[in-house]
Design an enzyme around this catalytic site. Structure first.
Site, mmCIF file in Angstrom:
data_model
loop_
_atom_site.group_PDB
_atom_site.id
_atom_site.type_symbol
_atom_site.label_atom_id
_atom_site.label_comp_id
_atom_site.label_asym_id
_atom_site.label_seq_id
_atom_site.Cartn_x
_atom_site.Cartn_y
_atom_site.Cartn_z
ATOM 1 N N HIS A 1 6.619 -30.219 -1.408
ATOM 2 C CA HIS A 1 6.653 -29.695 -2.328
ATOM 3 C C HIS A 1 7.821 -30.201 -3.844
ATOM 4 C CE1 HIS A 1 11.718 -31.104 -1.541
ATOM 5 N NE2 HIS A 1 10.979 -30.533 0.083
ATOM 6 N N ASP B 1 10.089 -30.280 -5.996
ATOM 7 C CA ASP B 1 11.592 -30.240 -6.470
ATOM 8 C C ASP B 1 12.134 -31.232 -5.513
ATOM 9 O OD1 ASP B 1 10.788 -28.434 -4.862
ATOM 10 O OD2 ASP B 1 12.736 -26.953 -5.553
ATOM 11 N N ASP C 1 12.909 -36.672 0.264
ATOM 12 C CA ASP C 1 12.333 -35.432 0.281
ATOM 13 C C ASP C 1 12.171 -34.422 -1.545
ATOM 14 O OD1 ASP C 1 12.840 -32.279 1.044
ATOM 15 O OD2 ASP C 1 15.106 -32.573 1.096
ATOM 16 N N GLU D 1 11.048 -25.920 -3.701
ATOM 17 C CA GLU D 1 11.915 -24.498 -1.923
ATOM 18 C C GLU D 1 13.150 -25.287 -2.271
ATOM 19 O OE1 GLU D 1 12.727 -26.103 1.825
ATOM 20 O OE2 GLU D 1 13.134 -27.660 0.090
ATOM 21 N N GLU D 2 13.452 -25.817 -2.668
ATOM 22 C CA GLU D 2 15.244 -26.282 -2.412
ATOM 23 C C GLU D 2 15.380 -25.538 -3.704
ATOM 24 O OE1 GLU D 2 15.711 -28.258 -1.245
ATOM 25 O OE2 GLU D 2 14.575 -30.592 -1.327
ATOM 26 N N GLU E 1 7.590 -32.552 4.987
ATOM 27 C CA GLU E 1 8.959 -32.663 5.104
ATOM 28 C C GLU E 1 9.800 -33.889 6.012
ATOM 29 O OE1 GLU E 1 11.245 -31.193 3.489
ATOM 30 O OE2 GLU E 1 10.878 -29.142 2.509
HETATM 31 ZN ZN LIG Z 1 12.202 -31.679 1.845
#
Ligand SMILES: [Zn+2]
Length: 420
Positions: free
Chosen positions: A89, A91, A123, A156-157, A182
């Site tokens: 991801h 973001d 992340d 994703e967040e 991740e």
């Molecule tokens: Zn993540």
């Protein structure tokens, strides 16, 4: 043992790009993409430009709305192999109120003692950089048998509605297996290879009392909703049991987080007629929503039976946020073996299999699109994410890139000379 030629070639290509990979991870960090508010256009443009620069021209951006683009890049194979999906991801969570705790600027990538600091370092901008260069390395070796599909998702967040959920439910993404990069570590990097992830159940318990003039609360019949809610929450912390079958790869089991949000009452002078507390429960693979709902309803019914003045209501968060299912894949899947073999080659050991404590996009791919998904393996620690001074080991980014390249080669690459 003599190394297969292509394994060595891939390792050498990635090694030659060492500084570029770390610099690219840095350029992703210096391009803010916080959710909320949620706008990945700039970071998607940085990725798109890098893919083309590396000779990967089969790139498209798709999304439900222009400000939430998902970058898709395909390495098309000869048709003689499966499709491997690599997902990261783009973001991050917002810097939020932790800004004053950062020792460096969160949007200025800073290398200190072998650690790359910045918002989203672990992340998961490191993994995005590693995936992009792994695809480029594989591309340098010529045509693969199967396809590699890089999927660099938005949102994703924020729950994935514009990212993985959009791709699975509206775009119709297809693949035979997937890996999400991740950060898998909790205490140290490369601590685990997570073949499943926990789910989450989110709900609110409302408690009703008597709203009235507070000067008369000891002279007229009255129930203090705030006090009842506090008592109920305490009782839950001591007595509420979730029934589930323990998962061998996640011995700690279920986590009940009572009172993640707490509200009640109206104002001074008003006896509180309503209070509520919200809770999230982290579930392990194998659990079902209906069983957990039954546990909650039974517990509340027992509490009300013991205290007839307790009036409660159980409300779940609007779907799909009420129940994000836990997922897992079989440890016997080829992708698990390929990642383990590549780790053994690059790191010198095979990280033990485990279940990721947090949620990921894996339910969208696995349950929404039928793609068996390894939810977390790559550089970094989840324990430094969503907090000040997030970092990722610079060497880990290079290791992740090598592991992704070697695993992809094992799964979809051209056969080595002499191999059948
Ligand atoms: Zn993540």
């Amino acid at each position: 043992m003599q190394l297969p030629t292509r394994t060595q070639q891939l390792t050498d290509i990635v090694e030659g790009w060492r500084e570029d990979i770390i610099e690219f991870a840095g350029s992703l960090i210096s391009t803010p993409s916080e959710t909320p508010p949620g706008d990945e256009r700039k970071v998607a443009a940085v990725i798109d430009a890098k893919l083309h620069e590396l000779g990967l021209h089969n790139v498209t951006c798709v999304g439900a709305v222009p400000e939430r683009p998902n970058v898709l890049c395909t390495l098309t194979g000869s048709g003689d192999g499966p499709t491997l999906l690599y997902c990261g991801h783009t973001d991050t969570k917002p810097v939020g109120t932790a800004r004053g705790l950062w020792k460096t600027d969160p949007f200025t990538p800073t290398l200190l003692d072998g650690k790359l600091y910045g918002l989203g370092a672990a992340d998961m901008k490191a993994a995005v950089a590693a995936f992009v260069y792994a695809a480029a390395a594989l591309n340098q070796l010529g045509r693969t048998r199967g396809n590699l599909l890089l999927v660099l998702v938005a949102d994703e967040e924020g729950g994935g509605r514009y990212g993985a959920h959009f791709l699975a439910s509206e775009y119709g993404i297809k693949a035979d297996m997937a890996l999400i990069g991740e950060p898998p570590g909790i205490d140290r990097e490369w601590e685990y290879l997570h073949i499943g992830c926990r789910g989450v159940c989110c709900f609110t318990i409302g408690v009703h009392g008597t709203q009235m003039h507070s000067s008369l609360s000891d002279r007229l019949p009255s129930v203090n909703a705030s006090l009842k809610a506090a008592e109920l929450m305490l009782r839950m912390s001591r007595e509420f049991k979730v029934h589930f079958i323990p998962h061998p790869l996640y011995p700690k089991g279920v986590t009940v987080n009572l009172g993640v949000k707490l509200e009640g009452g109206v104002f001074f002078g008003v006896y509180p007629g309503y209070a509520e507390f919200s809770t999230d429960i982290r579930t392990v693979p194998g659990m079902r929503r209906e069983d957990l709902v039954r546990d909650l309803e039974q517990f509340l019914a027992e509490c009300s039976a013991r205290d007839p003045s307790l009036k409660t209501e159980l409300r779940f968060r609007p779907s799909p946020a009420d129940w994000i299912a836990p997922t897992e894949v079989s440890p016997d899947l080829p992708i698990v073996k390929a990642l383990s073999d590549a780790s053994d080659h690059v790191l010198g050991f095979r990280p033990p299999l485990s279940i990721y404590p947090a949620g990921t996009d894996s339910p969208k791919f696995q349950l929404g699109a039928g793609i068996p998904t390894v939810p977390s393996f790559g550089a970094g620690l989840i324990s430094v994410a969503h907090a000040a001074n997030e970092w990722v080991g610079a060497e880990s980014i290079i290791q992740a890139c090598k592991i992704y390249a070697l695993a992809a080669h094992q799964l979809i690459g051209a056969r080595d000379n002499g191999q059948v």
